[in-house]
Design a protein around this motif. Structure first.
Motif, PDB file in Angstrom:
ATOM      1  N   VAL A  11      11.724   1.364 -10.552  1.00  0.00           N
ATOM      2  CA  VAL A  11      11.171   1.918  -9.320  1.00  0.00           C
ATOM      3  C   VAL A  11       9.666   1.665  -9.250  1.00  0.00           C
ATOM      4  CG1 VAL A  11      10.707   4.069  -8.083  1.00  0.00           C
ATOM      5  CG2 VAL A  11      12.982   3.624  -8.971  1.00  0.00           C
ATOM      6  N   ILE A  12       8.973   1.900 -10.344  1.00  0.00           N
ATOM      7  CA  ILE A  12       7.517   1.685 -10.369  1.00  0.00           C
ATOM      8  C   ILE A  12       7.197   0.209 -10.174  1.00  0.00           C
ATOM      9  CG2 ILE A  12       5.470   1.801 -11.844  1.00  0.00           C
ATOM     10  CD1 ILE A  12       6.687   4.382 -13.037  1.00  0.00           C
ATOM     11  N   ALA A  13       7.918  -0.674 -10.869  1.00  0.00           N
ATOM     12  CA  ALA A  13       7.696  -2.106 -10.712  1.00  0.00           C
ATOM     13  C   ALA A  13       8.009  -2.549  -9.283  1.00  0.00           C
ATOM     14  CB  ALA A  13       8.547  -2.885 -11.707  1.00  0.00           C
ATOM     15  N   GLY A  14       9.043  -1.986  -8.692  1.00  0.00           N
ATOM     16  CA  GLY A  14       9.399  -2.328  -7.323  1.00  0.00           C
ATOM     17  C   GLY A  14       8.331  -1.937  -6.329  1.00  0.00           C
ATOM     18  N   VAL A  15       7.735  -0.765  -6.533  1.00  0.00           N
ATOM     19  CA  VAL A  15       6.654  -0.331  -5.645  1.00  0.00           C
ATOM     20  C   VAL A  15       5.477  -1.288  -5.747  1.00  0.00           C
ATOM     21  CG1 VAL A  15       4.927   1.492  -5.294  1.00  0.00           C
ATOM     22  CG2 VAL A  15       7.323   2.094  -5.612  1.00  0.00           C
ATOM     23  N   PHE A  16       5.107  -1.648  -6.971  1.00  0.00           N
ATOM     24  CA  PHE A  16       3.986  -2.564  -7.133  1.00  0.00           C
ATOM     25  C   PHE A  16       4.283  -3.949  -6.570  1.00  0.00           C
ATOM     26  CE2 PHE A  16       2.531   0.435 -10.508  1.00  0.00           C
ATOM     27  CZ  PHE A  16       1.328   0.762  -9.911  1.00  0.00           C
ATOM     28  N   LEU A  17       5.498  -4.429  -6.739  1.00  0.00           N
ATOM     29  CA  LEU A  17       5.875  -5.727  -6.168  1.00  0.00           C
ATOM     30  C   LEU A  17       5.825  -5.707  -4.639  1.00  0.00           C
ATOM     31  CD1 LEU A  17       8.897  -7.045  -8.250  1.00  0.00           C
ATOM     32  CD2 LEU A  17       6.779  -8.250  -7.792  1.00  0.00           C
ATOM     33  N   ALA A  18       6.314  -4.643  -4.042  1.00  0.00           N
ATOM     34  CA  ALA A  18       6.298  -4.541  -2.583  1.00  0.00           C
ATOM     35  C   ALA A  18       4.868  -4.474  -2.062  1.00  0.00           C
ATOM     36  CB  ALA A  18       7.089  -3.318  -2.136  1.00  0.00           C
ATOM     37  N   ILE A  19       4.001  -3.735  -2.741  1.00  0.00           N
ATOM     38  CA  ILE A  19       2.598  -3.659  -2.339  1.00  0.00           C
ATOM     39  C   ILE A  19       1.926  -5.015  -2.494  1.00  0.00           C
ATOM     40  CG2 ILE A  19       0.355  -2.654  -2.954  1.00  0.00           C
ATOM     41  CD1 ILE A  19       1.882  -0.065  -3.613  1.00  0.00           C
ATOM     42  N   TRP A  20       2.210  -5.710  -3.591  1.00  0.00           N
ATOM     43  CA  TRP A  20       1.631  -7.032  -3.815  1.00  0.00           C
ATOM     44  C   TRP A  20       2.082  -8.013  -2.730  1.00  0.00           C
ATOM     45  CZ3 TRP A  20       4.319 -11.539  -5.588  1.00  0.00           C
ATOM     46  CH2 TRP A  20       3.493 -12.609  -5.896  1.00  0.00           C
ATOM     47  N   GLY A  21       3.354  -7.973  -2.393  1.00  0.00           N
ATOM     48  CA  GLY A  21       3.861  -8.855  -1.344  1.00  0.00           C
ATOM     49  C   GLY A  21       3.225  -8.562   0.001  1.00  0.00           C
ATOM     50  N   TYR A  22       3.027  -7.285   0.309  1.00  0.00           N
ATOM     51  CA  TYR A  22       2.390  -6.932   1.580  1.00  0.00           C
ATOM     52  C   TYR A  22       0.920  -7.352   1.584  1.00  0.00           C
ATOM     53  CZ  TYR A  22       0.754  -4.475   5.642  1.00  0.00           C
ATOM     54  OH  TYR A  22       0.185  -4.188   6.845  1.00  0.00           O
ATOM     55  N   ASN A  23       0.243  -7.240   0.448  1.00  0.00           N
ATOM     56  CA  ASN A  23      -1.151  -7.676   0.375  1.00  0.00           C
ATOM     57  C   ASN A  23      -1.268  -9.173   0.626  1.00  0.00           C
ATOM     58  OD1 ASN A  23      -2.296  -5.191  -0.054  1.00  0.00           O
ATOM     59  ND2 ASN A  23      -2.244  -5.360  -2.284  1.00  0.00           N
ATOM     60  N   ILE A  24      -0.342  -9.952   0.098  1.00  0.00           N
ATOM     61  CA  ILE A  24      -0.348 -11.391   0.354  1.00  0.00           C
ATOM     62  C   ILE A  24      -0.053 -11.657   1.827  1.00  0.00           C
ATOM     63  CG2 ILE A  24       0.865 -13.559  -0.116  1.00  0.00           C
ATOM     64  CD1 ILE A  24       1.178 -12.629  -2.977  1.00  0.00           C
ATOM     65  N   TYR A  25       0.892 -10.917   2.389  1.00  0.00           N
ATOM     66  CA  TYR A  25       1.256 -11.077   3.793  1.00  0.00           C
ATOM     67  C   TYR A  25       0.081 -10.759   4.708  1.00  0.00           C
ATOM     68  CZ  TYR A  25       3.713 -10.322   8.213  1.00  0.00           C
ATOM     69  OH  TYR A  25       4.113 -10.382   9.512  1.00  0.00           O
ATOM     70  N   ASP A  26      -0.737  -9.782   4.332  1.00  0.00           N
ATOM     71  CA  ASP A  26      -1.833  -9.313   5.171  1.00  0.00           C
ATOM     72  C   ASP A  26      -3.163 -10.006   4.863  1.00  0.00           C
ATOM     73  OD1 ASP A  26      -2.608  -7.636   7.273  1.00  0.00           O
ATOM     74  OD2 ASP A  26      -3.502  -6.207   5.868  1.00  0.00           O
ATOM     75  N   ALA A  27      -3.196 -10.927   3.901  1.00  0.00           N
ATOM     76  CA  ALA A  27      -4.437 -11.610   3.542  1.00  0.00           C
ATOM     77  C   ALA A  27      -4.923 -12.494   4.688  1.00  0.00           C
ATOM     78  CB  ALA A  27      -4.212 -12.448   2.289  1.00  0.00           C
ATOM     79  N   ALA A  28      -6.223 -12.737   4.704  1.00  0.00           N
ATOM     80  CA  ALA A  28      -6.833 -13.520   5.782  1.00  0.00           C
ATOM     81  C   ALA A  28      -6.267 -14.938   5.836  1.00  0.00           C
ATOM     82  CB  ALA A  28      -8.343 -13.560   5.600  1.00  0.00           C
ATOM     83  N   SER A  29      -6.103 -15.570   4.687  1.00  0.00           N
ATOM     84  CA  SER A  29      -5.573 -16.938   4.683  1.00  0.00           C
ATOM     85  C   SER A  29      -4.142 -16.975   5.197  1.00  0.00           C
ATOM     86  CB  SER A  29      -5.647 -17.536   3.277  1.00  0.00           C
ATOM     87  OG  SER A  29      -4.843 -16.790   2.388  1.00  0.00           O
ATOM     88  N   SER A  30      -3.381 -15.943   4.882  1.00  0.00           N
ATOM     89  CA  SER A  30      -2.006 -15.869   5.373  1.00  0.00           C
ATOM     90  C   SER A  30      -1.978 -15.657   6.883  1.00  0.00           C
ATOM     91  CB  SER A  30      -1.266 -14.730   4.666  1.00  0.00           C
ATOM     92  OG  SER A  30       0.031 -14.598   5.170  1.00  0.00           O
ATOM     93  N   GLN A  31      -2.908 -14.872   7.395  1.00  0.00           N
ATOM     94  CA  GLN A  31      -2.972 -14.648   8.838  1.00  0.00           C
ATOM     95  C   GLN A  31      -3.312 -15.927   9.582  1.00  0.00           C
ATOM     96  OE1 GLN A  31      -5.640 -11.380   9.513  1.00  0.00           O
ATOM     97  NE2 GLN A  31      -4.237  -9.888   8.641  1.00  0.00           N
ATOM     98  N   VAL A  32      -4.215 -16.726   9.019  1.00  0.00           N
ATOM     99  CA  VAL A  32      -4.563 -18.006   9.640  1.00  0.00           C
ATOM    100  C   VAL A  32      -3.369 -18.936   9.618  1.00  0.00           C
ATOM    101  CG1 VAL A  32      -6.018 -20.060   9.400  1.00  0.00           C
ATOM    102  CG2 VAL A  32      -7.023 -17.788   9.142  1.00  0.00           C
ATOM    103  N   THR A  33      -2.661 -18.987   8.502  1.00  0.00           N
ATOM    104  CA  THR A  33      -1.482 -19.840   8.389  1.00  0.00           C
ATOM    105  C   THR A  33      -0.409 -19.424   9.392  1.00  0.00           C
ATOM    106  OG1 THR A  33      -1.901 -20.163   6.037  1.00  0.00           O
ATOM    107  CG2 THR A  33       0.305 -20.665   6.810  1.00  0.00           C
ATOM    108  N   ARG A  34      -0.195 -18.109   9.514  1.00  0.00           N
ATOM    109  CA  ARG A  34       0.796 -17.625  10.481  1.00  0.00           C
ATOM    110  C   ARG A  34       0.375 -17.942  11.909  1.00  0.00           C
ATOM    111  NH1 ARG A  34       0.803 -12.819   7.511  1.00  0.00           N
ATOM    112  NH2 ARG A  34      -0.258 -11.773   9.220  1.00  0.00           N
ATOM    113  N   ALA A  35      -0.919 -17.874  12.193  1.00  0.00           N
ATOM    114  CA  ALA A  35      -1.390 -18.149  13.552  1.00  0.00           C
ATOM    115  C   ALA A  35      -1.243 -19.627  13.898  1.00  0.00           C
ATOM    116  CB  ALA A  35      -2.848 -17.723  13.692  1.00  0.00           C
TER     117      ALA A  35
END
Length: 63
Positions: A11-35
């Protein structure tokens, strides 16, 4: 007893993985790529999906 410890760790590892994935999703470089291309980085999907799967497995081990 060992099953509950493994469940808590998952459960703890899953929470950290989900947060890490969201941080990558919300990063500036990812936003530019998505745009520009509309693609989401694979690491973001893997982190969020892997985190959710780990949390679900961990919750089932705790029962």
């Amino acid at each position: 007893m060992n099953s509950k410890i493994i469940g808590i760790v998952l459960v703890i590892a899953g929470v950290f993985l989900a947060i890490w994935g969201y941080n990558i999703y919300d990063a500036a470089s990812s936003q530019v790529t998505r745009a520009l291309s509309g693609d989401t980085p694979l690491e973001a999907w893997a982190g969020m999906a892997g985190g959710i799967i780990c949390m679900l497995i961990g919750i089932t081990k705790l029962k």
